[in-house]
Design an enzyme around this catalytic site. Sequence first.
Site, PDB file in Angstrom:
ATOM      1  N   LYS A 192      51.341  -8.310  -2.770  1.00 21.26           N
ATOM      2  CA  LYS A 192      52.726  -7.857  -2.704  1.00 21.26           C
ATOM      3  C   LYS A 192      53.255  -7.787  -1.274  1.00 21.26           C
ATOM      4  O   LYS A 192      52.513  -7.867  -0.297  1.00 21.26           O
ATOM      5  CB  LYS A 192      52.871  -6.509  -3.413  1.00 21.26           C
ATOM      6  CG  LYS A 192      52.777  -6.638  -4.938  1.00 21.26           C
ATOM      7  CD  LYS A 192      53.089  -5.349  -5.660  1.00 21.26           C
ATOM      8  CE  LYS A 192      53.116  -5.584  -7.174  1.00 21.26           C
ATOM      9  NZ  LYS A 192      53.332  -4.329  -7.928  1.00 21.26           N
ATOM     10  N   ARG A 195      45.098  -4.589 -11.281  1.00 23.67           N
ATOM     11  CA  ARG A 195      45.889  -5.715 -11.786  1.00 23.67           C
ATOM     12  C   ARG A 195      46.035  -6.721 -10.655  1.00 23.67           C
ATOM     13  O   ARG A 195      46.627  -6.425  -9.616  1.00 23.67           O
ATOM     14  CB  ARG A 195      47.252  -5.235 -12.269  1.00 23.67           C
ATOM     15  CG  ARG A 195      48.120  -6.326 -12.880  1.00 23.67           C
ATOM     16  CD  ARG A 195      49.451  -5.761 -13.363  1.00 23.67           C
ATOM     17  NE  ARG A 195      50.281  -6.789 -13.990  1.00 23.67           N
ATOM     18  CZ  ARG A 195      51.134  -7.583 -13.328  1.00 23.67           C
ATOM     19  NH1 ARG A 195      51.261  -7.448 -12.012  1.00 23.67           N
ATOM     20  NH2 ARG A 195      51.845  -8.494 -13.967  1.00 23.67           N
TER      21      ARG A 195
END
Length: 283
Positions: A227, A261
């Site tokens: 991210k 995740r």
Amino acid sequence: MSQVSKKTLNVRGQLFDLSTPVVMGILNMTEDSFYSESRVGTHNELIDKAGKMIEEGAGIIDIGGYSTRPGAKEIDQQEEGDRIESAVEPLSKYFPDLVISVDTFRAQVAKRGIQKGAHIINDVAGGSLDMEMFDTVAALKVPYILMHMRGTPQTMNQMTTYGQLISEIISDLQAKAVELRKRGVADLIIDPGFGFAKTIAQNFELMRHLPEFSLLGYPVLAGISRKTTIYKTLGVSADEALNGTTVLNTLALQRGASILRVHDVRPAIEVVKLWIQAGNCMN
């Protein structure tokens, strides 16, 4: 708040154990998800990528049909549901023992995915974008990943002002968990929502305070893979953010995460194995 975090889920009548951290692999049936390697374009590519993730040790595969990256285009419910079905149906056929989660904030899309063979609903909006979601989860009797987000994927980057970041997020998640329990939803997973209506500095604050989310009494999912927080801090691209992801996944495990995740399953599995061995050495 509870002091003991639950470590099992009921997945279609079978206990799914989270006492050892589980890696969730990401597959996106989209054209515009921020990390290109997570995108799947064809049936064969879907089966090949899922098979590779399973071989590498993924315990769950998360299927998305709507990109939630900031500024992503919106697609209608029918198209998103079609994308989800096009992945879930063959995966449940080819890999009957695979646990599949459906990444959607729309109740009817979630329902379609579960009816085609998925097992878990992963809602980035925590019920805030579809008022039917909580009742749908209760009716389907499936585990539910309750994530914190403000606004929509299109507006969330303008909604990052908090008085007390951690307490406000925990309060929001706790109130929703109470509502879900009232409806009979027994299996919840808490996701603090790294990158969703949070600045880079706020994401690092979330990581520092991640142990507090376990006090809600449910397993915690950490979704930090590749991210902006990682690649902008390091001055690299998402393609170059694996090393940073590995570091933050390690920190997430140390702070109580039960599910990682990720886009890259094998490196995350290695993190889990080494973390377990290091923990055993210290005991």
